[in-house]
Design a protein around this motif. Structure first.
Motif, PDB file in Angstrom:
ATOM      1  N   LEU A 257     -17.476 -14.297  -5.350  1.00 39.60           N
ATOM      2  CA  LEU A 257     -17.858 -12.916  -5.646  1.00 39.60           C
ATOM      3  C   LEU A 257     -16.689 -12.201  -6.327  1.00 39.60           C
ATOM      4  CD1 LEU A 257     -19.806 -10.490  -3.418  1.00 39.60           C
ATOM      5  CD2 LEU A 257     -17.607  -9.760  -4.340  1.00 39.60           C
TER       6      LEU A 257
ATOM      7  N   MET B 223      -9.263  -2.884 -11.871  1.00 41.49           N
ATOM      8  CA  MET B 223      -8.976  -3.602 -10.648  1.00 41.49           C
ATOM      9  C   MET B 223     -10.044  -4.626 -10.356  1.00 41.49           C
ATOM     10  SD  MET B 223      -6.776  -3.547  -8.244  1.00 41.49           S
ATOM     11  CE  MET B 223      -6.143  -2.006  -8.895  1.00 41.49           C
ATOM     12  N   THR B 224      -9.638  -5.822 -10.021  1.00 44.99           N
ATOM     13  CA  THR B 224     -10.592  -6.887  -9.736  1.00 44.99           C
ATOM     14  C   THR B 224     -10.318  -7.486  -8.363  1.00 44.99           C
ATOM     15  OG1 THR B 224     -10.824  -7.423 -12.073  1.00 44.99           O
ATOM     16  CG2 THR B 224     -11.464  -9.130 -10.518  1.00 44.99           C
ATOM     17  N   ILE B 225     -11.378  -7.663  -7.590  1.00 49.16           N
ATOM     18  CA  ILE B 225     -11.275  -8.323  -6.290  1.00 49.16           C
ATOM     19  C   ILE B 225     -12.124  -9.590  -6.357  1.00 49.16           C
ATOM     20  CG2 ILE B 225     -11.964  -8.183  -3.860  1.00 49.16           C
ATOM     21  CD1 ILE B 225     -11.435  -5.185  -4.007  1.00 49.16           C
TER      22      ILE B 225
ATOM     23  N   VAL C 113     -13.477 -12.844  -3.932  1.00 45.01           N
ATOM     24  CA  VAL C 113     -13.525 -13.524  -2.633  1.00 45.01           C
ATOM     25  C   VAL C 113     -14.419 -14.756  -2.760  1.00 45.01           C
ATOM     26  CG1 VAL C 113     -13.126 -11.415  -1.273  1.00 45.01           C
ATOM     27  CG2 VAL C 113     -15.442 -12.138  -1.712  1.00 45.01           C
TER      28      VAL C 113
ATOM     29  N   LEU D  30     -12.760  -1.396 -10.202  1.00 50.76           N
ATOM     30  CA  LEU D  30     -12.476  -0.685  -8.955  1.00 50.76           C
ATOM     31  C   LEU D  30     -11.074  -0.142  -8.928  1.00 50.76           C
ATOM     32  CD1 LEU D  30     -13.613  -2.716  -5.870  1.00 50.76           C
ATOM     33  CD2 LEU D  30     -14.155  -0.358  -6.316  1.00 50.76           C
TER      34      LEU D  30
ATOM     35  N   HIS E 213     -15.567  -8.534  -7.992  1.00 47.97           N
ATOM     36  CA  HIS E 213     -15.887  -7.103  -8.134  1.00 47.97           C
ATOM     37  C   HIS E 213     -14.893  -6.491  -9.120  1.00 47.97           C
ATOM     38  CE1 HIS E 213     -17.246  -3.289  -5.745  1.00 47.97           C
ATOM     39  NE2 HIS E 213     -17.305  -3.131  -7.045  1.00 47.97           N
TER      40      HIS E 213
END
Lengths: 136, 125
Positions: A107, A1-3, A5, A112, A109
């Motif tokens: 950014l 999972m990639t976030i 922002v 996840l 992340h």
């Protein structure tokens, strides 16, 4: 999972970059919501560790990690372990792009939560969309 | 600004969601869920589009059931399965919350750096 922002901030890449490597600054901008008591320690070198303890009521939420890449003032990579990652390793990359007098901070992340491999956002959002169609 | 849900809860639901994420990490199981979105199915009906043994399919069904994504009802000799999408919605909310956490951190970073700049200017005056 990639976030991912992004935020464009009227400051220099250096000013923004340095805040991530300074314990006092981290304690300030890593403080969630209106909580006051976030503390941080930080060893700003590749392989150096940091710890940010966020406190909400009586609960403590430690966030720990290690700096992997420090390329002032363009790129910072560090690991990120917390209750939310079940203290398994996830990785945060922060990039600083100069945009005239401003800086775009990106950014990302990844990892996840760690048990899920690859990007499944598409998988379940498709199922959800599908379901909503059927429910209509 | 506060988080959409209390920070603590957002951290605690992850154990349960880990099972959900793990269940949907498999393409066969995602396909089963997509088919179930149309309505109730027996295990034989679930197995039909897949080139795999009944045993393999029932194993996938069991994983989905354990993750709370599938409800099973035994009527006579048939097992009737239906989709429970609530955990998927939870998962989407969790990801949104994490995104929101970082968005708020970047907002706070901006406030912090600009305040620091003002303090520096104040001193140099």
């Amino acid at each position: 999972m990639t976030i991912t922002v992004r935020r464009t901030i009227p400051a220099t890449p250096e000013e923004l970059f340095d805040a991530w490597l300074d314990a006092e600054s981290l304690a300030e901008f890593m403080r969630p919501g209106t909580e006051k008591r976030t503390t941080a320690t930080c060893d700003p070198r590749v392989g150096g560790k940091f710890e940010i303890i966020m406190r909400v009521g009586k609960e403590e939420y430690p966030h720990r990690g290690e700096f992997r890449v420090i390329e002032r003032p363009v790129k910072l990579v560090f690991t990120w372990l917390s209750k939310a990652t079940r203290f398994n390793e996830s990785v945060v990359t922060v990039e600083f792009h100069k945009r005239g007098k401003q800086t775009e901070v990106v950014l990302t992340h990844t990892g996840l939560p760690p048990e899920a491999e690859g990007d499944h956002t598409k998988g379940w959002s498709e199922i959800l969309e599908h379901l909503q169609e059927v429910e209509r | 600004m506060t988080l959409a849900r209390p920070f603590g809860i957002f951290n605690q639901v992850v154990d349960y969601l880990t099972e959900v994420f793990s269940a949907i990490s498999d393409p066969t199981r995602r396909a089963i869920l997509a088919n179930l979105a149309h309505g109730e199915m027996t295990i034989s009906e679930i197995a039909e589009p897949f080139d795999m043994t009944f045993y393999a399919v029932s194993k996938h069904v069991r994983i989905l059931e354990n993750a709370g994504l599938l409800r099973r009802e035994v009527r006579g000799r048939e097992h009737h399965c239906s989709l429970d999408a609530a955990p998927l919605r939870e998962a989407a909310v969790w990801i949104d919350n994490y995104r929101e956490f970082w968005e708020q951190r970047l907002e706070a970073l901006e406030r912090h750096v600009l305040a620091k700049r003002r303090r520096r200017k104040g001193r140099s005056r």
